[in-house]
Design a protein around this motif. Structure first.
Motif, short mmCIF file in Angstrom:
data_model
loop_
_atom_site.label_atom_id
_atom_site.label_comp_id
_atom_site.label_asym_id
_atom_site.label_seq_id
_atom_site.Cartn_x
_atom_site.Cartn_y
_atom_site.Cartn_z
N GLY A 73 1.08 2.75 3.40
CA GLY A 73 2.12 2.34 3.41
C GLY A 73 2.34 1.94 5.30
N SER B 15 0.69 -1.28 -0.13
CA SER B 15 0.11 0.31 0.10
C SER B 15 1.41 1.43 0.17
CB SER B 15 -0.96 0.22 0.71
OG SER B 15 -2.15 -1.53 0.94
N ALA B 16 2.39 1.05 -0.45
CA ALA B 16 2.86 2.74 -0.17
C ALA B 16 2.56 3.47 -0.86
CB ALA B 16 4.56 2.23 -0.53
N HIS B 17 2.33 3.17 -2.12
CA HIS B 17 1.78 4.49 -3.17
C HIS B 17 0.20 4.58 -2.95
CE1 HIS B 17 5.70 4.06 -4.87
NE2 HIS B 17 5.44 2.61 -4.46
N THR C 295 -2.10 14.67 1.65
CA THR C 295 -1.71 13.07 0.61
C THR C 295 -0.80 12.39 2.08
OG1 THR C 295 -0.37 14.28 -1.65
CG2 THR C 295 0.68 12.17 -1.20
N SER D 120 0.76 8.39 2.75
CA SER D 120 0.85 7.47 1.90
C SER D 120 -0.06 6.23 2.55
CB SER D 120 2.28 6.82 2.25
OG SER D 120 2.70 5.70 1.81
N ASN E 22 -2.65 6.62 -1.79
CA ASN E 22 -3.12 7.41 -1.31
C ASN E 22 -4.00 8.15 -0.89
OD1 ASN E 22 -2.55 11.15 -1.05
ND2 ASN E 22 -2.33 11.48 -2.89
#
Length: 464
Positions: free
Chosen positions: A285, A55-57, A281, A283, A59
């Motif tokens: 992550g 899930s790092a990308h 925004t 992350s 938003n």
């Protein structure tokens, strides 16, 4: 650093990072008593990093675009609410850490009263410094309530006396970070409610352990949303929930109390900005990593980790009490062991412990509260406690033999590089920090702040 012309192989870049990391204190192994929280469980880091990567990308700016993140955030909020006395109306959000959670609690209280021109925040002097930061950033006046060196917690009647017509929030700690003492939340919340003022409980440090300590037989006073008058509470998952850094939860008793926390703006041609937290925004992550850790450990896992931590706290406190010249600043009530030295220099003691591989957190004197050493105790410490006791005794003997540290004979008005040189800073941070800590302990707090701002600014310069 300049960008390499053609880029470097991935493994070479990772080797660079590994080389840089060799200068850091160890984050695992039970020998670092501040900054990091290690459960000592094999495989947990791998799980967290795998979930982080998934899930790092993602938003968090738009939950309708990424409903997976919304679902995980709501799950984390629900877990925190269930642990901290929440009810069907409880709402909350995930933030990047305790400081952001406290800032948002202050913002919500401030913005709920736009008619008050100069809003005020009442907090004990033992409250986390993030409240002072929030007050500074948000233009809120800070009214500090004193505590005695024996109690280390405010009296409700003193809090009541500090509340005025412009007070928008009363804060208290469960527990306070420095000494691990739980404030009289029920009494403080009662006087806040009587004045019609919100009451926030900063449980960032202990909120994930106090409920489990209670189940293990520790006498934990009421402190959460089940207490009448408590309107919000915060807990950091990246502390004793043992998730990776960047995850805290701020809970409000109901949605109406939370509403002023949001920021919305439609006065421009782009998308209408609506943010529940400070960041736009976000992350996914850290949230996914926290979700994975909580789901994997479960209630029984946290109970077991808290039991190990409690055992370590009790054994560490006993080790301190066995050393002549050392005494506990407060009897441990949570996961903190805080002690001071009466017969030798506490800052020299911290250096002697560091020389033996134990990295502690020295704390400066404040009013009549003495300088001390703070230990944040985690589950990973339990297997190492038997080693700590003899090393503490040896470190105390070495500190006694060394005598008090002499204050550096240097003017504070000289240029910073010259001052650092006189303090032993050559190509890096000196191994022995006692002279530096003694100097910082001797100067007034405002001078200490200025010195440390300049020092941090000196460190944070790019190599071009």
């Amino acid at each position: 650093m300049s960008l390499p012309k053609d880029g470097l192989p991935a493994e070479q870049v990772l080797d660079e990072i590994r080389a840089l990391r060799t200068a850091d204190h160890p984050t695992h192994g039970g020998r670092l008593f501040a900054y990091v929280y290690d459960p000592g469980l094999d495989g947990l880091d791998d799980l967290a990093m795998a979930a982080y990567a998934l899930s790092a990308h993602v938003n968090g700016l738009d939950p309708t675009a990424f409903p997976s993140l919304l679902a995980m955030e709501n799950a984390l909020v629900g877990a925190a609410a269930g642990l901290l006395g929440g009810g069907p109306a409880t709402v909350g959000n995930v933030t990047s850490g305790g400081t952001e959670s406290l800032m948002l609690a202050v913002k919500a209280a401030r913005d709920a009263h736009p008619e008050i021109e100069r809003p005020r925040l009442v907090a004990p002097v033992t409250a986390h410094a993030a409240f002072a930061k929030a007050a500074h950033y948000l233009g809120v006046a800070l009214d500090l309530v004193p505590v005695s060196a024996s109690a280390l917690r405010p009296a409700p009647e003193d809090v009541a006396a500090a509340i005025g017509s412009d007070t928008v929030l009363v804060a208290c700690s469960a527990p306070s970070y420095a000494h691990g003492v739980v404030d009289p939340v029920a009494g403080i919340a009662a006087v806040a409610a009587a004045a019609g003022v919100r009451c926030h409980v900063d449980a960032c440090f202990g909120g994930w352990t106090l409920p489990y300590l209670r189940r293990l037989g520790v006498q934990v006073p009421p402190f959460d949303l089940s207490v009448p008058g408590v309107t919000s509470i915060s807990v950091d998952l990246h502390k004793y929930a043992y998730t990776p850094k960047g995850v805290s939860v701020l809970l409000h008793r109901d949605a109406e109390l939370r509403r002023p926390q949001y920021f919305a703006y439609a006065g421009w041609p782009g998308y209408t900005m609506v943010n529940p937290v400070i960041s736009s925004t976000r992350s996914g992550g850290p949230i996914a990593a926290a979700y994975a850790v909580l789901r994997h450990l479960g209630d029984s896992g946290y109970l077991a980790l808290t039991a190990k931590t409690l055992e370590a706290v009790r054994e560490l406190a006993a080790a301190v009490s066995r050393v002549d010249g050392l005494r506990l600043v407060a009897a441990p009530e949570s996961t903190v062991v805080c002690f001071t030295a009466d017969l030798f220099d506490v800052f020299v003691l911290a250096d002697e412990l560091a020389a033996r591989g134990w990295h502690t957190q020295p704390q400066f004197a404040y009013a009549d509260v003495p300088a001390s050493i703070h230990l944040s105790v985690t589950a990973s410490v339990a297997p190492r406690v038997a080693e700590f006791g003899p090393d503490l005794a040896a470190a105390a003997e070495a500190a006694r033999a060394a005598g008090p540290v002499a204050l550096p004979e240097v003017s504070l008005d000289v240029p910073l590089p010259e001052l650092l040189g006189a303090l032993g800073f050559g190509d890096g941070i000196p191994e022995r920090m006692a002279p530096v800590n003694a100097l910082l302990n001797a100067v007034p707090p405002d001078v200490r702040e200025a010195l440390l701002v300049d020092f941090l600014g000196y460190l944070q310069r790019p190599a071009l």
